[in-house]
Design a protein around this motif. Structure first.
Motif, PDB file in Angstrom:
ATOM      1  N   ARG B   9       0.824  -1.206   0.000  1.00 39.79           N
ATOM      2  CA  ARG B   9       0.000   0.000   0.000  1.00 39.79           C
ATOM      3  C   ARG B   9       0.856   1.253   0.000  1.00 39.79           C
ATOM      4  N   HIS B  10       2.009   1.165   0.606  1.00 42.10           N
ATOM      5  CA  HIS B  10       2.936   2.295   0.640  1.00 42.10           C
ATOM      6  C   HIS B  10       4.332   1.777   0.357  1.00 42.10           C
ATOM      7  N   LEU B  11       5.098   2.581  -0.376  1.00 39.25           N
ATOM      8  CA  LEU B  11       6.446   2.175  -0.749  1.00 39.25           C
ATOM      9  C   LEU B  11       7.317   3.408  -0.818  1.00 39.25           C
ATOM     10  N   ILE B  12       8.440   3.337  -0.151  1.00 41.55           N
ATOM     11  CA  ILE B  12       9.399   4.436  -0.178  1.00 41.55           C
ATOM     12  C   ILE B  12      10.691   3.910  -0.771  1.00 41.55           C
ATOM     13  N   LYS B  13      11.165   4.588  -1.807  1.00 37.95           N
ATOM     14  CA  LYS B  13      12.380   4.164  -2.494  1.00 37.95           C
ATOM     15  C   LYS B  13      13.300   5.361  -2.703  1.00 37.95           C
ATOM     16  N   GLU B  14      14.561   5.067  -2.925  1.00 34.84           N
ATOM     17  CA  GLU B  14      15.528   6.086  -3.287  1.00 34.84           C
ATOM     18  C   GLU B  14      15.604   6.196  -4.808  1.00 34.84           C
ATOM     19  N   LYS B  15      16.084   7.323  -5.260  1.00 37.50           N
ATOM     20  CA  LYS B  15      16.301   7.487  -6.709  1.00 37.50           C
ATOM     21  C   LYS B  15      17.177   6.364  -7.242  1.00 37.50           C
ATOM     22  N   ARG B  16      16.879   5.945  -8.440  1.00 39.82           N
ATOM     23  CA  ARG B  16      17.617   4.895  -9.167  1.00 39.82           C
ATOM     24  C   ARG B  16      17.348   3.491  -8.644  1.00 39.82           C
ATOM     25  N   GLU B  17      16.537   3.381  -7.618  1.00 40.00           N
ATOM     26  CA  GLU B  17      16.177   2.038  -7.155  1.00 40.00           C
ATOM     27  C   GLU B  17      15.076   1.434  -8.024  1.00 40.00           C
ATOM     28  N   THR B  18      14.724   0.200  -7.684  1.00 41.67           N
ATOM     29  CA  THR B  18      13.696  -0.547  -8.412  1.00 41.67           C
ATOM     30  C   THR B  18      12.522  -0.831  -7.487  1.00 41.67           C
ATOM     31  N   PRO B  61       6.586   4.926 -19.133  1.00 40.48           N
ATOM     32  CA  PRO B  61       8.009   5.105 -19.474  1.00 40.48           C
ATOM     33  C   PRO B  61       8.657   3.771 -19.824  1.00 40.48           C
ATOM     34  N   ASP B  62       9.710   3.837 -20.617  1.00 38.47           N
ATOM     35  CA  ASP B  62      10.440   2.623 -20.988  1.00 38.47           C
ATOM     36  C   ASP B  62      11.081   1.961 -19.775  1.00 38.47           C
ATOM     37  N   ASN B  77       6.693  -3.388 -12.807  1.00 40.94           N
ATOM     38  CA  ASN B  77       8.089  -3.248 -12.420  1.00 40.94           C
ATOM     39  C   ASN B  77       8.619  -1.886 -12.860  1.00 40.94           C
ATOM     40  N   MET B  78       9.206  -1.198 -11.916  1.00 38.84           N
ATOM     41  CA  MET B  78       9.668   0.161 -12.172  1.00 38.84           C
ATOM     42  C   MET B  78      11.149   0.231 -11.818  1.00 38.84           C
ATOM     43  N   SER B  79      11.981   0.605 -12.791  1.00 37.59           N
ATOM     44  CA  SER B  79      13.417   0.661 -12.544  1.00 37.59           C
ATOM     45  C   SER B  79      13.921   2.097 -12.681  1.00 37.59           C
ATOM     46  N   SER B  80      15.136   2.302 -12.201  1.00 37.32           N
ATOM     47  CA  SER B  80      15.779   3.629 -12.274  1.00 37.32           C
ATOM     48  C   SER B  80      14.805   4.715 -11.841  1.00 37.32           C
ATOM     49  N   LEU B  81      14.237   4.543 -10.673  1.00 33.81           N
ATOM     50  CA  LEU B  81      13.200   5.456 -10.208  1.00 33.81           C
ATOM     51  C   LEU B  81      13.684   6.899 -10.166  1.00 33.81           C
ATOM     52  N   GLU B  82      12.771   7.779 -10.523  1.00 33.22           N
ATOM     53  CA  GLU B  82      13.030   9.215 -10.515  1.00 33.22           C
ATOM     54  C   GLU B  82      12.068   9.881  -9.532  1.00 33.22           C
ATOM     55  N   LEU B  83      12.435  11.091  -9.110  1.00 34.48           N
ATOM     56  CA  LEU B  83      11.575  11.816  -8.176  1.00 34.48           C
ATOM     57  C   LEU B  83      10.163  11.973  -8.744  1.00 34.48           C
ATOM     58  N   PHE B 107     -11.438  -0.206  -9.281  1.00 33.63           N
ATOM     59  CA  PHE B 107     -10.091   0.157  -8.870  1.00 33.63           C
ATOM     60  C   PHE B 107      -9.721  -0.459  -7.522  1.00 33.63           C
ATOM     61  N   GLY B 108      -8.443  -0.806  -7.410  1.00 40.39           N
ATOM     62  CA  GLY B 108      -7.899  -1.211  -6.124  1.00 40.39           C
ATOM     63  C   GLY B 108      -7.578   0.003  -5.275  1.00 40.39           C
ATOM     64  N   PRO B 109      -7.128  -0.225  -4.037  1.00 42.35           N
ATOM     65  CA  PRO B 109      -6.863   0.883  -3.116  1.00 42.35           C
ATOM     66  C   PRO B 109      -5.638   1.702  -3.482  1.00 42.35           C
ATOM     67  N   GLY B 110      -4.790   1.169  -4.350  1.00 39.46           N
ATOM     68  CA  GLY B 110      -3.637   1.918  -4.795  1.00 39.46           C
ATOM     69  C   GLY B 110      -2.381   1.652  -3.997  1.00 39.46           C
ATOM     70  N   THR B 111      -1.254   1.928  -4.619  1.00 41.81           N
ATOM     71  CA  THR B 111       0.053   1.922  -3.949  1.00 41.81           C
ATOM     72  C   THR B 111       0.598   3.342  -4.014  1.00 41.81           C
ATOM     73  N   ARG B 112       0.898   3.885  -2.857  1.00 44.26           N
ATOM     74  CA  ARG B 112       1.493   5.221  -2.825  1.00 44.26           C
ATOM     75  C   ARG B 112       3.003   5.066  -2.852  1.00 44.26           C
ATOM     76  N   LEU B 113       3.610   5.468  -3.960  1.00 47.88           N
ATOM     77  CA  LEU B 113       5.062   5.377  -4.133  1.00 47.88           C
ATOM     78  C   LEU B 113       5.685   6.737  -3.880  1.00 47.88           C
ATOM     79  N   THR B 114       6.656   6.760  -3.005  1.00 49.43           N
ATOM     80  CA  THR B 114       7.417   7.976  -2.728  1.00 49.43           C
ATOM     81  C   THR B 114       8.866   7.696  -3.081  1.00 49.43           C
ATOM     82  N   VAL B 115       9.408   8.522  -3.964  1.00 48.63           N
ATOM     83  CA  VAL B 115      10.814   8.395  -4.356  1.00 48.63           C
ATOM     84  C   VAL B 115      11.586   9.560  -3.747  1.00 48.63           C
ATOM     85  N   LEU B 116      12.596   9.212  -2.956  1.00 47.30           N
ATOM     86  CA  LEU B 116      13.370  10.248  -2.250  1.00 47.30           C
ATOM     87  C   LEU B 116      14.709  10.521  -2.942  1.00 47.30           C
TER      88      LEU B 116
END
Lengths: 115, 116
Positions: B9-18, B61-62, B77-83, B107-116
């Motif tokens: 439901r929630h995901l926090i990632k750093e830039k360039r992560e997957t 995005p590619d 699947n999301m790679s090379s994450l950007e802000l 619709f599902g409840p969603g995933t909130r992705l935060t890229v730091l």
């Protein structure tokens, strides 16, 4: 020009009144039309679908479609404070079985129902 | 009634992560859609699958890829994450066999992705 246009509002109505939400679309081949309600931070919730010209009623909600004018509306009767949300109009091109058709959304109209 | 399930439901990632987002459609629904909704924006279509085959592609995005598995669940699947990838990601499902309810997407409840 966005394919689906809605008045962004905000629209404010008193409790018990009728709220009227409007939507126009640009693609004449569009066949399926939907209204979603979205509370802040939550997912869109389907409240009405309409495919033919005319009116479709479900409880306090009435959807109206006019394909000649490329116009679809949603009326909410006896509005309640719990109806306060953003209402998204969505359109898909084809009435198609055996596959999928993406939804194109308008930017939504924020409705506030005041007690 | 069963609804669309999304995880996490929630995901926090750093830039360039997957990141990998999962979606489990409503039982007997054969079509899955992915949408991205940025702050104050309307949902934007990314990609869809019908019977495990990609059926339509939007503004994805590619760096992103997706698939639908034999049990109809789908993964984005999301790679090379950007802000700018920070957003709500919704999965929706529909049934191609529903009479009078063409293309009704739930619709599902969603995933909130935060890229730091």
């Amino acid at each position: 020009q966005k394919e689906v246009e809605q008045n962004s509002g905000p629209l404010s109505v008193p409790e018990g009144a009728i709220a009227s939400l409007n939507c126009t679309y640009s693609d004449r081949v569009s066949q399926s039309f939907f209204w979603y309600r979205q509370y802040s931070g939550k997912s869109p919730e389907l409240i009405m679908s309409i495919y033919s010209n005319g009116d479709k009623e479900d409880g306090r909600f009435t959807a109206q479609l006019n394909k000649a004018s490329q116009y679809v509306s949603l009326l909410i009767r006896d509005s309640q404070p719990s109806d306060s949300a953003t209402y998204l109009c969505a359109v898909s091109p084809f009435q198609f079985q055996g596959g999928s058709e993406k939804l194109v959304f308008g930017k939504g109209t924020k409705l506030t129902v005041n007690p | 009634a069963a609804g669309v399930i999304q995880s996490p439901r929630h995901l926090i990632k750093e830039k360039r992560e997957t990141a990998t987002l999962k979606c489990y459609p409503i039982p007997r629904h054969d079509t899955v859609y992915w949408y991205q909704q940025g702050p104050g924006q309307d949902p934007q279509f990314l990609i869809s699958f019908y019977e495990k085959m990609q059926s339509d592609k939007g503004s994805i995005p590619d760096r992103f890829s997706a698939q639908q598995f034999s049990d109809y669940h789908s993964e984005l699947n999301m790679s090379s994450l950007e802000l700018g990838d920070s957003a709500l990601y919704f999965c929706a499902s529909s049934s191609s066999s529903g009479e009078g309810s063409y293309n009704e997407q739930f619709f599902g409840p969603g995933t909130r992705l935060t890229v730091l």
